[in-house]
Scaffold this motif. Sequence first.
Motif, PDB file in Angstrom:
ATOM      1  N   ARG A 226       0.819  -1.203   0.000  1.00  0.00           N
ATOM      2  CA  ARG A 226       0.000   0.000   0.000  1.00  0.00           C
ATOM      3  C   ARG A 226       0.860   1.263   0.000  1.00  0.00           C
ATOM      4  O   ARG A 226       1.987   1.269   0.492  1.00  0.00           O
ATOM      5  CB  ARG A 226      -0.911   0.017   1.232  1.00  0.00           C
ATOM      6  CG  ARG A 226      -1.985  -1.065   1.241  1.00  0.00           C
ATOM      7  CD  ARG A 226      -2.706  -1.097   2.573  1.00  0.00           C
ATOM      8  NE  ARG A 226      -1.795  -1.443   3.665  1.00  0.00           N
ATOM      9  CZ  ARG A 226      -1.711  -0.754   4.806  1.00  0.00           C
ATOM     10  NH1 ARG A 226      -2.462   0.309   5.012  1.00  0.00           N
ATOM     11  NH2 ARG A 226      -0.873  -1.143   5.754  1.00  0.00           N
ATOM     12  N   LEU A 227       0.297   2.310  -0.548  1.00  0.00           N
ATOM     13  CA  LEU A 227       0.907   3.627  -0.522  1.00  0.00           C
ATOM     14  C   LEU A 227       0.192   4.445   0.534  1.00  0.00           C
ATOM     15  O   LEU A 227      -1.038   4.522   0.548  1.00  0.00           O
ATOM     16  CB  LEU A 227       0.774   4.288  -1.896  1.00  0.00           C
ATOM     17  CG  LEU A 227       1.502   5.608  -2.135  1.00  0.00           C
ATOM     18  CD1 LEU A 227       3.008   5.438  -1.986  1.00  0.00           C
ATOM     19  CD2 LEU A 227       1.168   6.136  -3.528  1.00  0.00           C
ATOM     20  N   LEU A 228       0.935   5.031   1.465  1.00  0.00           N
ATOM     21  CA  LEU A 228       0.351   5.848   2.522  1.00  0.00           C
ATOM     22  C   LEU A 228       0.586   7.320   2.215  1.00  0.00           C
ATOM     23  O   LEU A 228       1.716   7.724   1.929  1.00  0.00           O
ATOM     24  CB  LEU A 228       0.965   5.498   3.879  1.00  0.00           C
ATOM     25  CG  LEU A 228       0.735   4.069   4.395  1.00  0.00           C
ATOM     26  CD1 LEU A 228       1.399   3.891   5.744  1.00  0.00           C
ATOM     27  CD2 LEU A 228      -0.751   3.746   4.479  1.00  0.00           C
ATOM     28  N   ALA A 229      -0.463   8.109   2.269  1.00  0.00           N
ATOM     29  CA  ALA A 229      -0.368   9.536   1.973  1.00  0.00           C
ATOM     30  C   ALA A 229      -1.046  10.339   3.073  1.00  0.00           C
ATOM     31  O   ALA A 229      -2.158   9.994   3.500  1.00  0.00           O
ATOM     32  CB  ALA A 229      -1.014   9.853   0.626  1.00  0.00           C
ATOM     33  N   GLN A 230      -0.367  11.377   3.538  1.00  0.00           N
ATOM     34  CA  GLN A 230      -0.969  12.316   4.470  1.00  0.00           C
ATOM     35  C   GLN A 230      -1.258  13.603   3.717  1.00  0.00           C
ATOM     36  O   GLN A 230      -0.334  14.237   3.188  1.00  0.00           O
ATOM     37  CB  GLN A 230      -0.050  12.581   5.661  1.00  0.00           C
ATOM     38  CG  GLN A 230       0.010  11.438   6.652  1.00  0.00           C
ATOM     39  CD  GLN A 230       0.634  11.840   7.971  1.00  0.00           C
ATOM     40  OE1 GLN A 230       0.879  13.010   8.220  1.00  0.00           O
ATOM     41  NE2 GLN A 230       0.883  10.856   8.824  1.00  0.00           N
ATOM     42  N   LEU A 290       1.670  16.157   2.937  1.00  0.00           N
ATOM     43  CA  LEU A 290       2.588  16.187   4.077  1.00  0.00           C
ATOM     44  C   LEU A 290       3.388  14.901   4.245  1.00  0.00           C
ATOM     45  O   LEU A 290       4.346  14.863   5.014  1.00  0.00           O
ATOM     46  CB  LEU A 290       1.799  16.460   5.363  1.00  0.00           C
ATOM     47  CG  LEU A 290       1.087  17.818   5.411  1.00  0.00           C
ATOM     48  CD1 LEU A 290       0.267  17.937   6.685  1.00  0.00           C
ATOM     49  CD2 LEU A 290       2.106  18.946   5.331  1.00  0.00           C
ATOM     50  N   GLY A 291       3.014  13.856   3.527  1.00  0.00           N
ATOM     51  CA  GLY A 291       3.752  12.602   3.622  1.00  0.00           C
ATOM     52  C   GLY A 291       3.318  11.635   2.544  1.00  0.00           C
ATOM     53  O   GLY A 291       2.139  11.583   2.193  1.00  0.00           O
ATOM     54  N   LEU A 292       4.296  10.874   2.003  1.00  0.00           N
ATOM     55  CA  LEU A 292       3.979   9.895   0.963  1.00  0.00           C
ATOM     56  C   LEU A 292       5.024   8.786   1.027  1.00  0.00           C
ATOM     57  O   LEU A 292       6.212   9.024   0.805  1.00  0.00           O
ATOM     58  CB  LEU A 292       3.998  10.555  -0.419  1.00  0.00           C
ATOM     59  CG  LEU A 292       3.522   9.700  -1.607  1.00  0.00           C
ATOM     60  CD1 LEU A 292       2.058   9.305  -1.421  1.00  0.00           C
ATOM     61  CD2 LEU A 292       3.701  10.468  -2.918  1.00  0.00           C
TER      62      LEU A 292
END
Length: 344
Positions: A226-230, A290-292
């Motif tokens: 999975r790709l996590l994105a904020q 803010l994050g990836l």
Amino acid sequence: MIEVENLTKRYGGKLAVNNISFKIDEGEIVGFLGPNGAGKSTTMNMLTGYLSSTDGIIKIDGYDILTNPNEAKTKIGYLPEQPPLYIDMTVEEYLDFMYDLKKVKLPRNAHIKEICDMVKITDVYHRMIRNLSKGYRQRVGIAQALLGNPDVLILDEPTVGLDPKQIIDIRSLIKRLGNGHTVILSSHILSEIQAVCERIIIINEGVIVADDTTENLSMNLSEDHRLLAQIEGNSVAVLEALRSIDGVTNVISLGEKSENVYEYSIETVDRCDKRREVFKTVVDHNWVLLGLSYTGMTLEDVFLKLTSSNNTSNKHIINSSIGNDLDNNDTDEEVKDNAGDIQA
């Protein structure tokens, strides 16, 4: 630049290195990892010519290390885990001595000065080595490895025993050296390997079980891709936009992390890399990313999975650089290798 073909080393009836092959191109910085007794130090000693092989071929810039040892060794600079320093000499005397020992042909004073400037030991050039800190001694050891401007640098635990600032300095130096040299780096500090090296080779029980980039190893071995994105923005609109990206199969919100900032889990078709598309989508909607990051395995996870005694599949990893399936490389009981191997 470095070609290893079917390399084997036996100690009596014990098989330490079992028919391994790999190639390292000019300018690569490669991390060489393995637990105790895996054959890592034995392989490195064979690469430098300090140890002869039982079978197989090692070529350094086209020169066979056994049939043309002098030509091959002039291409190699080696820093063992314990730098070969003469502590009763000054840095100047030691480098002058090593210059003669290696029969360097480059202009003496200019060449040594260039190296001292590069590794930042000019300010201790006239001091006794016994009075130097551990960090400066490591730098002097690297300086001797650089004498003669070898094409290949083999560094065994170059930051062992150093404080955090010294470690950062040595890492930066190794990265700079990679601009003009092929570098093989061995270290038990896996974060260091991940920070410095472009490619990882892992050896276990005498065979190579992985040869690839850290990112590819993580992707290939992990079951979670999975790709996590904020993202800061309206969560409903963000979910809708992310789900509309071509190749994205599922997006779920993992909740609000701070005011109006939500984390999203993004799944894609066939492990497709959709980071660019996610970034572009966020920018197009004037949201804030803010994050990836991927949820893939760390280098430590990869290392433990491939070298665990409980992992029966670790000999099935494809060595991507040479295209060999290592499934058939069975080993006898491995030999306890030299000190300095990774503590698993």
